[in-house]
Design a protein around this motif. Structure first.
Motif, PDB file in Angstrom:
ATOM      1  N   GLU A 168       0.851  -1.194   0.000  1.00  0.00           N
ATOM      2  CA  GLU A 168       0.000   0.000   0.000  1.00  0.00           C
ATOM      3  C   GLU A 168       0.880   1.234   0.000  1.00  0.00           C
ATOM      4  OE1 GLU A 168      -3.084   0.332   2.909  1.00  0.00           O
ATOM      5  OE2 GLU A 168      -3.442  -1.837   2.946  1.00  0.00           O
ATOM      6  N   HIS A 169       0.512   2.213  -0.831  1.00  0.00           N
ATOM      7  CA  HIS A 169       1.248   3.474  -0.799  1.00  0.00           C
ATOM      8  C   HIS A 169       0.507   4.579  -1.534  1.00  0.00           C
ATOM      9  CE1 HIS A 169       2.614   2.842  -4.949  1.00  0.00           C
ATOM     10  NE2 HIS A 169       3.010   1.636  -4.588  1.00  0.00           N
ATOM     11  N   ALA A 170       0.833   5.795  -1.141  1.00  0.00           N
ATOM     12  CA  ALA A 170       0.318   6.973  -1.824  1.00  0.00           C
ATOM     13  C   ALA A 170       1.162   7.204  -3.079  1.00  0.00           C
ATOM     14  CB  ALA A 170       0.394   8.189  -0.904  1.00  0.00           C
ATOM     15  N   ARG A 214      -7.581   0.812  -5.761  1.00  0.00           N
ATOM     16  CA  ARG A 214      -7.457   2.083  -5.052  1.00  0.00           C
ATOM     17  C   ARG A 214      -8.791   2.408  -4.405  1.00  0.00           C
ATOM     18  NH1 ARG A 214      -6.760   6.651  -9.772  1.00  0.00           N
ATOM     19  NH2 ARG A 214      -8.667   6.170 -10.890  1.00  0.00           N
ATOM     20  N   ASP A 238     -10.108   8.006  -2.584  1.00  0.00           N
ATOM     21  CA  ASP A 238      -8.720   8.483  -2.565  1.00  0.00           C
ATOM     22  C   ASP A 238      -7.968   7.958  -3.792  1.00  0.00           C
ATOM     23  OD1 ASP A 238      -6.192   9.410  -2.017  1.00  0.00           O
ATOM     24  OD2 ASP A 238      -6.013   8.406  -0.073  1.00  0.00           O
ATOM     25  N   SER A 279      -5.357   8.841  -5.093  1.00  0.00           N
ATOM     26  CA  SER A 279      -3.897   8.965  -4.981  1.00  0.00           C
ATOM     27  C   SER A 279      -3.299   7.932  -4.033  1.00  0.00           C
ATOM     28  CB  SER A 279      -3.523  10.374  -4.504  1.00  0.00           C
ATOM     29  OG  SER A 279      -3.913  11.313  -5.465  1.00  0.00           O
ATOM     30  N   TYR A 280      -4.024   6.836  -3.814  1.00  0.00           N
ATOM     31  CA  TYR A 280      -3.547   5.776  -2.931  1.00  0.00           C
ATOM     32  C   TYR A 280      -3.802   4.442  -3.625  1.00  0.00           C
ATOM     33  CZ  TYR A 280      -2.392   3.538   1.505  1.00  0.00           C
ATOM     34  OH  TYR A 280      -1.778   2.820   2.498  1.00  0.00           O
TER      35      TYR A 280
END
Length: 95
Positions: free
Chosen positions: A7-9, A39, A43, A45-46
């Motif tokens: 998991e990451h932005a 995603r 959000d 952007s994640y």
């Protein structure tokens, strides 16, 4: 089946997809059998990525490789912050 869950932005989905695409050979060499990319609907952007492996050892080996890549900001410019990871074993599945 073993899953490496990441998991990451991200800064930009297209930039991230380009980097992910360029790593196809690396994933194949490390035994990635398939993947899912998700995603959250609230959000964009994640990302949550599940990479599937035959063994825990293969997932652990690939994770070491990813940590080496993530240490270099120029090697992973689409990432924001440090990715969270877990290696998971399937207990039950309806797939």
């Amino acid at each position: 089946m073993t899953t490496l869950h990441i998991e990451h932005a991200i800064k930009d989905l297209d930039m991230w997809r380009g980097a992910f695409g360029r790593a196809a050979e690396l994933r194949a060499r490390h035994g990635v059998r398939g993947y899912d990319i998700r995603r959250p609907v609230d959000d964009p952007s994640y990302l949550m990525i599940d990479l599937m492996f035959d063994t825990v050892a293969a997932a652990e080996g690939f994770l070491v490789e990813l940590h080496n890549i993530w240490r270099s900001p120029t090697a992973s410019p689409a990432l924001v912050g440090t990715p969270k990871t877990r290696i998971l074993e399937t207990v039950e599945s309806t797939r």
